[in-house]
Design a protein around this motif. Structure first.
Motif, PDB file in Angstrom:
ATOM      1  N   VAL A  92      37.378  37.555  42.489  1.00 25.35           N
ATOM      2  CA  VAL A  92      36.301  38.451  42.915  1.00 25.35           C
ATOM      3  C   VAL A  92      35.708  39.092  41.670  1.00 25.35           C
ATOM      4  O   VAL A  92      36.334  39.116  40.604  1.00 25.35           O
ATOM      5  CB  VAL A  92      36.831  39.530  43.887  1.00 25.35           C
ATOM      6  CG1 VAL A  92      37.365  38.895  45.161  1.00 25.35           C
ATOM      7  CG2 VAL A  92      37.906  40.374  43.211  1.00 25.35           C
ATOM      8  N   PRO A  93      34.480  39.624  41.750  1.00 24.12           N
ATOM      9  CA  PRO A  93      33.893  40.271  40.574  1.00 24.12           C
ATOM     10  C   PRO A  93      34.772  41.422  40.073  1.00 24.12           C
ATOM     11  O   PRO A  93      35.311  42.199  40.866  1.00 24.12           O
ATOM     12  CB  PRO A  93      32.551  40.789  41.106  1.00 24.12           C
ATOM     13  CG  PRO A  93      32.237  39.905  42.271  1.00 24.12           C
ATOM     14  CD  PRO A  93      33.554  39.577  42.891  1.00 24.12           C
ATOM     15  N   GLY A  94      34.939  41.497  38.770  1.00 25.51           N
ATOM     16  CA  GLY A  94      35.779  42.543  38.194  1.00 25.51           C
ATOM     17  C   GLY A  94      35.817  42.438  36.687  1.00 25.51           C
ATOM     18  O   GLY A  94      35.076  41.664  36.066  1.00 25.51           O
ATOM     19  N   SER A  95      36.703  43.192  36.085  1.00 27.24           N
ATOM     20  CA  SER A  95      36.817  43.205  34.624  1.00 27.24           C
ATOM     21  C   SER A  95      37.633  42.018  34.141  1.00 27.24           C
ATOM     22  O   SER A  95      38.534  41.535  34.835  1.00 27.24           O
ATOM     23  CB  SER A  95      37.459  44.506  34.162  1.00 27.24           C
ATOM     24  OG  SER A  95      38.775  44.616  34.692  1.00 27.24           O
ATOM     25  N   VAL A  96      37.306  41.546  32.940  1.00 21.81           N
ATOM     26  CA  VAL A  96      38.004  40.420  32.317  1.00 21.81           C
ATOM     27  C   VAL A  96      38.447  40.868  30.927  1.00 21.81           C
ATOM     28  O   VAL A  96      37.613  41.310  30.118  1.00 21.81           O
ATOM     29  CB  VAL A  96      37.086  39.186  32.221  1.00 21.81           C
ATOM     30  CG1 VAL A  96      37.771  38.067  31.446  1.00 21.81           C
ATOM     31  CG2 VAL A  96      36.684  38.703  33.604  1.00 21.81           C
TER      32      VAL A  96
END
Length: 701
Positions: free
Chosen positions: A282-286
């Motif tokens: 899901v969209p988030g920090s990397v």
């Protein structure tokens, strides 16, 4: 010039558009008369499918696992749930009794294959797709469960794809859920090939055309040969390189995307020797930074099975194949028509170039239309090849009426600017006339499969639709190249004959090959639907010709010819639709001139050490018939074969035959002719498409 002319380029182009649209409609109508059929029972498959149940006696409330086992032949493959840039995945259509519910398809970890720069997610080895069936708790013991499933999949080699299918019945009886040790072991092996679900959620971020996915992955776990297979479609650029880096307990994989996206992404991470984990991101920090542990291009994600053929090479082969198609016997009548047009240009550069481009446009549009319909029919499940339209009696009937009209036009019975080649083609009529000459060239050329065409068309069946259509366009461009060269090279144009009285005589002589083509279509109609086809074709041709003569004598509007043809076409369609299927009979071995083709018989002969000459022909294939008359059916050839004990085997492709279609596809062909020689020991040798007696007698030596 007598008769009626279209006035102006606009009206000529408009007429070309509407008549072209009518042609496409007729082809679609013909396809509707022949819906896609299922796999022929017992027919050999390139990816063989079988179905097993883990237990035949599932208990009420239990789940029984069904395995759809796929076994590709060497050099063939099928596809993962998301096939990638090309191909189609396994599709299942269940017929289930009340109280039985199927789960989703669970697929093993796939491999990658790059063909012409396109990424495919495939399986080359034997594998199984698993589906769980939930049995309702209230089902009574002893109750029989009639489980049926229809399966469809694509079987592909590096060059061609063919649709395959199967219908399976799984007899189950509600019982105690007993599973034998053997079945438990077998299904555990299938389950071991499945990816393991990741217990934590991944996250991703998109930056321009790059996507980075952060996957929870223990720092001490090995991570090599990493590749991410997205199950969510239309997001990733499948063939883009992928880079993996480690930072703590995270594995960061970076690839390419086609567009912005903010939904969840499901997929499979493969690493090591075929291990895999299922994940959802899901969209988030990397996390940033880390050590790069893997950099794989699309062509190195899996050890390559061979050098992939570049798209540029395939396109070049299609152009070269179209160019050489001009030397094939089936195109000779049309070359005569084009010769008339060139002579009428009288060396005028502007006229020559205009007519050359109009001729090219007619060929290109026809090749694109035929290619699109061919690809559409194959996508719908029909196993068709090049010149598929000449296996359909409805289309043959339309072509028969057209060839009768062209013959009447050439002998001077009527003139239509934009269709005919009149005595004084105007500037307006000349371009349209060249356009329709190009259309005729493409239609008449399709019975031929020239050198280099086989590999190009075979590759087109594997590529995405847009790339495949470019291959068909390349074929048309090659067919038109000689006349483009004449239009743009003054030295060639200077060698062309000048207009003169000879043209009137030559034009009438050109009516002869067109009339012979019409007679051949009458004969072919009889071959396709039986004796009634000969009668129907002869009556329709005579009615068309008689109607044209009456229209000319009465000095009626020439546009009535189009109405006459449309009426005859509708009446012919109705008559053909009512002919019984029993009218079609398979030719005898004697008629074919040797053993009737069968893969089982071929295998027996090869096992017995017999040399075999195998060829595939069709009644509509002019090149085939020329080769048979000039080389195959000659006394010298027969005596040489008898002396060397060479067995002749013949495959008749006049009518659509899925078994032959698949066999041709295995040898990189989508149409006939195909000539093969099997020596007593060793692999088959593909012979030239233009045969001579010495080619065949040399086999005996």
């Amino acid at each position: 010039m007598t008769g009626t002319h279209f006035q102006g380029n606009g009206r000529a182009i408009l007429a070309a558009f509407w008549i072209g649209a009518l042609g496409l409609f007729l082809l679609a109508l013909s396809a509707a008369f022949h819906p896609a059929s299922a796999q022929i029972p017992g027919a050999p498959q390139n990816v063989r499918a079988t179905v097993e149940a883990e237990t035949a006696v599932p208990a009420p409330g239990d789940t029984v696992t069904i395995a759809i086992i796929m076994d590709p032949k060497p050099g063939w493959h099928d596809y993962w749930l998301n096939p990638g840039d090309a191909g189609t995945p396994l599709e299942l259509e269940w017929t289930l009794p009340e109280g039985v519910t199927p789960g989703p398809i669970r697929a093993p970890v796939p491999e990658t294959l790059v063909v012409s720069g396109f990424m495919n997610h495939i399986y080359k080895a034997k594998h199984a797709f698993l589906v769980d069936l939930q049995i309702a708790p209230k089902r009574q013991p002893g109750k029989k469960l009639d489980i049926k499933v229809n399966a469809r999949w694509s079987a592909c080699s590096d060059l061609v794809c063919v649709p395959e299918s199967g219908s399976f019945t799984i007899p189950l009886t509600v019982g105690d859920g007993t599973i034998t040790v053997e079945q438990r072991t077998r299904f555990d092996q299938w389950r071991a090939a499945l990816p393991v679900p990741l217990d934590r959620q991944a996250s991703y971020a998109i930056n321009g055309s790059a996507i980075s996915i952060a996957i929870p992955f223990p720092e001490g776990a090995a991570a090599d040969k990493v590749w991410f297979f997205p199950q969510t479609q239309n997001v990733f650029r499948y063939a883009a390189p992928q880079t993996a880096r480690r930072t703590g307990n995270w594995l960061i994989l970076t690839g390419g995307v086609d567009k912005a996206f903010d939904g969840q992404i499901d997929g499979l991470l493969r690493f090591g020797d075929g291990q895999g984990i299922e994940l959802r991101a899901v969209p988030g920090s990397v996390p940033s930074g880390g050590e790069v542990v893997s950099v794989l291009g699309a062509d190195s994600a899996t050890p390559p099975s061979g050098n992939p053929t570049s798209f540029a090479l395939i396109l070049a082969l299609s152009i070269l194949g179209g160019l050489l198609l001009n030397l094939m016997p089936c195109v000779f009548p049309i070359l005569g028509l084009k010769a008339i047009a060139i002579a009428k240009a009288g060396g005028d550069e502007r006229t020559a170039r205009r007519d050359a481009w109009a001729y090219t446009a007619g060929i290109l549009l026809s090749c694109l239309a035929l290619g699109a319909i061919m690809l559409g029919l194959r996508a719908a499940g029909q196993e068709v090849g090049w010149a598929f339209q000449l296996q359909d009696p409805f289309i043959v009937f339309v072509l028969l009426l057209l060839m009768v009209a062209v013959t009447a036009n050439l002998v001077g019975l009527f003139e239509i600017g934009g269709i005919g080649a009149g005595d004084r083609l105007t500037r307006q009529g000349g371009a349209a006339g060249s356009f329709w000459t190009g259309v005729l060239a493409a239609v008449v050329a399709t019975p031929c499969t020239g050198p280099f065409m086989a590999a190009a068309i075979g590759a087109a069946l594997l590529l995405p639709a847009a790339q495949a259509l470019l291959i068909f366009a390349g074929l048309g461009l090659g067919l038109a190249l000689p006349f483009l060269a004449i239009a743009y090279i003054p030295a060639l144009r200077a060698r062309m004959p000048r207009p003169g009285p000879w043209m009137v005589t030559f034009r009438k002589w050109m009516a002869l090959p067109m009339a012979l083509t019409a007679l051949a279509l009458v004969w072919l109609l009889g071959q396709l639907v039986g004796g009634a086809g000969w009668v129907l074709g002869a009556i329709a041709a005579a009615a068309m010709l008689l109607g044209i003569i009456i229209i000319k004598r009465q000095q009626a509007p020439v546009s009535l010819i189009l109405g006459l043809g449309s009426t005859l076409m509708i009446m012919g369609f109705l008559a053909l639709d009512r002919l019984p299927n029993s009218a079609v009979t398979q030719p005898s071995v004697a008629e074919l001139g040797g053993e009737a083709f069968s893969e089982e018989k071929l295998a027996q002969l090869r096992k017995g050490g017999k040399p075999v000459f195998l060829y595939f022909t069709a009644d509509w294939c002019v090149t085939c018939k020329v080769n048979e008359a000039a080389a195959i059916d000659r006394d010298e050839t027969k005596k040489a074969f008898e002396k060397a004990a060479i067995v002749t085997m013949v495959g008749d492709y006049t009518r659509r035959d899925p078994v032959i279609t698949r066999f041709l596809a295995k040898h990189g062909r989508s149409g006939v002719p195909l000539y093969l020689y099997y020596p007593p020991q060793g692999e088959a040798k593909i012979l030239p498409q233009i045969l001579s007696v010495s080619d065949l007698t040399g086999l005996a030596n």
